[in-house]
Each structure stands twice: as C-alpha cells, then as structure tokens.
Motif scaffolding. Structure first.
Motif, PDB file in Angstrom:
ATOM      1  N   PHE A 116       0.834  -1.202   0.000  1.00  0.00           N
ATOM      2  CA  PHE A 116       0.000   0.000   0.000  1.00  0.00           C
ATOM      3  C   PHE A 116       0.867   1.251   0.000  1.00  0.00           C
ATOM      4  O   PHE A 116       0.580   2.219  -0.708  1.00  0.00           O
ATOM      5  CB  PHE A 116      -0.931   0.020   1.213  1.00  0.00           C
ATOM      6  CG  PHE A 116      -2.085  -0.942   1.142  1.00  0.00           C
ATOM      7  CD1 PHE A 116      -2.430  -1.592  -0.030  1.00  0.00           C
ATOM      8  CD2 PHE A 116      -2.838  -1.196   2.269  1.00  0.00           C
ATOM      9  CE1 PHE A 116      -3.502  -2.470  -0.087  1.00  0.00           C
ATOM     10  CE2 PHE A 116      -3.916  -2.063   2.227  1.00  0.00           C
ATOM     11  CZ  PHE A 116      -4.254  -2.704   1.050  1.00  0.00           C
ATOM     12  N   ASP A 117       1.928   1.230   0.795  1.00  0.00           N
ATOM     13  CA  ASP A 117       2.838   2.379   0.840  1.00  0.00           C
ATOM     14  C   ASP A 117       3.477   2.612  -0.520  1.00  0.00           C
ATOM     15  O   ASP A 117       3.583   3.745  -0.984  1.00  0.00           O
ATOM     16  CB  ASP A 117       3.921   2.183   1.902  1.00  0.00           C
ATOM     17  CG  ASP A 117       3.402   2.349   3.319  1.00  0.00           C
ATOM     18  OD1 ASP A 117       2.289   2.896   3.498  1.00  0.00           O
ATOM     19  OD2 ASP A 117       4.106   1.926   4.253  1.00  0.00           O
ATOM     20  N   ARG A 118       3.913   1.547  -1.160  1.00  0.00           N
ATOM     21  CA  ARG A 118       4.529   1.683  -2.493  1.00  0.00           C
ATOM     22  C   ARG A 118       3.544   2.240  -3.502  1.00  0.00           C
ATOM     23  O   ARG A 118       3.924   2.993  -4.398  1.00  0.00           O
ATOM     24  CB  ARG A 118       5.042   0.342  -2.981  1.00  0.00           C
ATOM     25  CG  ARG A 118       6.350  -0.034  -2.305  1.00  0.00           C
ATOM     26  CD  ARG A 118       7.034  -1.183  -2.956  1.00  0.00           C
ATOM     27  NE  ARG A 118       7.142  -0.993  -4.401  1.00  0.00           N
ATOM     28  CZ  ARG A 118       7.351  -1.976  -5.248  1.00  0.00           C
ATOM     29  NH1 ARG A 118       7.491  -3.203  -4.814  1.00  0.00           N
ATOM     30  NH2 ARG A 118       7.432  -1.750  -6.535  1.00  0.00           N
ATOM     31  N   ALA A 119       2.270   1.879  -3.356  1.00  0.00           N
ATOM     32  CA  ALA A 119       1.259   2.340  -4.304  1.00  0.00           C
ATOM     33  C   ALA A 119       0.856   3.788  -4.080  1.00  0.00           C
ATOM     34  O   ALA A 119       0.372   4.444  -5.004  1.00  0.00           O
ATOM     35  CB  ALA A 119       0.021   1.453  -4.212  1.00  0.00           C
ATOM     36  N   THR A 120       1.073   4.301  -2.884  1.00  0.00           N
ATOM     37  CA  THR A 120       0.581   5.644  -2.569  1.00  0.00           C
ATOM     38  C   THR A 120       1.662   6.652  -2.226  1.00  0.00           C
ATOM     39  O   THR A 120       1.378   7.842  -2.138  1.00  0.00           O
ATOM     40  CB  THR A 120      -0.410   5.593  -1.392  1.00  0.00           C
ATOM     41  OG1 THR A 120       0.237   5.040  -0.239  1.00  0.00           O
ATOM     42  CG2 THR A 120      -1.640   4.782  -1.750  1.00  0.00           C
ATOM     43  N   ASN A 121       2.890   6.210  -2.015  1.00  0.00           N
ATOM     44  CA  ASN A 121       3.956   7.112  -1.599  1.00  0.00           C
ATOM     45  C   ASN A 121       4.997   7.226  -2.709  1.00  0.00           C
ATOM     46  O   ASN A 121       5.764   6.291  -2.935  1.00  0.00           O
ATOM     47  CB  ASN A 121       4.606   6.592  -0.314  1.00  0.00           C
ATOM     48  CG  ASN A 121       5.645   7.533   0.246  1.00  0.00           C
ATOM     49  OD1 ASN A 121       6.133   8.422  -0.442  1.00  0.00           O
ATOM     50  ND2 ASN A 121       5.985   7.321   1.501  1.00  0.00           N
ATOM     51  N   ASN A 138       5.847   6.354 -10.834  1.00  0.00           N
ATOM     52  CA  ASN A 138       4.637   6.573 -10.048  1.00  0.00           C
ATOM     53  C   ASN A 138       4.146   8.008 -10.218  1.00  0.00           C
ATOM     54  O   ASN A 138       3.992   8.738  -9.259  1.00  0.00           O
ATOM     55  CB  ASN A 138       4.909   6.256  -8.568  1.00  0.00           C
ATOM     56  CG  ASN A 138       3.640   6.204  -7.755  1.00  0.00           C
ATOM     57  OD1 ASN A 138       2.557   6.282  -8.303  1.00  0.00           O
ATOM     58  ND2 ASN A 138       3.780   6.102  -6.447  1.00  0.00           N
ATOM     59  N   GLN A 139       3.858   8.420 -11.432  1.00  0.00           N
ATOM     60  CA  GLN A 139       3.422   9.779 -11.688  1.00  0.00           C
ATOM     61  C   GLN A 139       1.932   9.979 -11.466  1.00  0.00           C
ATOM     62  O   GLN A 139       1.433  11.082 -11.580  1.00  0.00           O
ATOM     63  CB  GLN A 139       3.796  10.185 -13.119  1.00  0.00           C
ATOM     64  CG  GLN A 139       5.272  10.393 -13.279  1.00  0.00           C
ATOM     65  CD  GLN A 139       5.789  11.507 -12.382  1.00  0.00           C
ATOM     66  OE1 GLN A 139       5.341  12.638 -12.464  1.00  0.00           O
ATOM     67  NE2 GLN A 139       6.708  11.179 -11.499  1.00  0.00           N
ATOM     68  N   ASN A 140       1.185   8.932 -11.153  1.00  0.00           N
ATOM     69  CA  ASN A 140      -0.242   9.081 -10.898  1.00  0.00           C
ATOM     70  C   ASN A 140      -0.561   9.281  -9.435  1.00  0.00           C
ATOM     71  O   ASN A 140      -1.705   9.290  -9.049  1.00  0.00           O
ATOM     72  CB  ASN A 140      -0.992   7.840 -11.410  1.00  0.00           C
ATOM     73  CG  ASN A 140      -0.980   7.781 -12.911  1.00  0.00           C
ATOM     74  OD1 ASN A 140      -1.005   8.806 -13.577  1.00  0.00           O
ATOM     75  ND2 ASN A 140      -0.920   6.577 -13.452  1.00  0.00           N
TER      76      ASN A 140
END
Length: 144
Positions: A116-121, A138-140
């Motif tokens: 989750f951290d990788r997906a949001t941070n 991770n530009q989104n």
C-alpha cells in the motif's frame, strides 16, 4: 507493483476505492495501518496469554478493513481467526491450532502495508532510483 505479489492485493478494488474516496483515501490507509498494527499486536498478545475472547474483536477489525482495501488474503486469515475464536469461546477451549495463522497474519499485514505504501507514496517508488534522467514510474500519485 502488480507483478511482484498480485495475490496479496486486489489492485482493481484498491484503485476503485481510492478514486471513490478521493483525498480521504490516504486517511483511511493511515487508519488501516494504525488499527491493523494494534489489532495484530492484540491478537499476538491474546495468543500468548491464551485469552480466546480477546482474539475476536481485533480479528474482526482487520477483516473488515482489509476487505475494504482489497486485501482479501489478509481478510481471510483474520476471518479464520475470528470464526475459530468464536467457536472456541462457545466450547470453552483455547485455539492452539491458530498459531501458524497468527504468525502468517503478522507477515501478511506487514507485506500488505508495504505494498500500500509503495502504491501511494512516491518517495518509496523513487527511493531505488539514483541519478538524473531516470524515469519515474509513479506519476499518478494523488491523481483521481
């Protein structure tokens, strides 16, 4: 992120909830991290103390929060702990057989939070990249 461990998080559901909740999604994730960490610790303590009733509520908490965020494997382990503990409360016995699931719960919770951290941070995504001219993947982040 999807290719490493696709079976831990349903990224479709995760992104659906992320877009529906908008800016509040990060707050929900922080609650999951805090509540989940406390719940896992409470479950581990209940197992050490052989306190069957103390297993039920924290397992129920993790189950619901994990399902909301698309972490079905985590929810399934929590559900097994909860349902087994409820049955054992009724039959007045301690569920020794849950020790492997409690160990797995901790490992899976930690892995889920990391994903989750990788997906949001964006800082976690970029941390492995050094130097100039590297493509940032991770530009989104933060875009709904």
């Amino acid at each position: 992120m999807n290719d490493e461990q696709p079976d831990i998080v349903d990224w479709g559901l995760f992104e659906k909830n992320r877009s529906e909740l908008g800016p509040g999604f990060i707050r929900i994730l922080s609650y999951f991290r805090e509540d989940g960490s406390k719940s896992v610790a409470q479950i581990e303590e209940a197992m050490r103390e052989e306190n069957t009733p103390a297993l039920v509520i924290p397992a129920h908490t993790i189950k619901g929060e994990a399902r909301q965020l698309g972490a079905e494997p985590l929810a399934k382990i929590a559900e097994l702990i909860e349902s087994t503990a409820r049955l054992c409360v009724e039959t007045h016995r301690f569920p020794d057989e849950l020790v492997p699931q409690v160990v797995e719960l901790r490992n899976l919770f930690d892995q889920t939070v990391h994903l989750f951290d990788r997906a949001t941070n964006p800082l976690m995504t970029r941390s492995g990249q050094a130097g100039f001219g590297r493509k940032v993947t991770n530009q989104n982040f933060g875009r709904i």
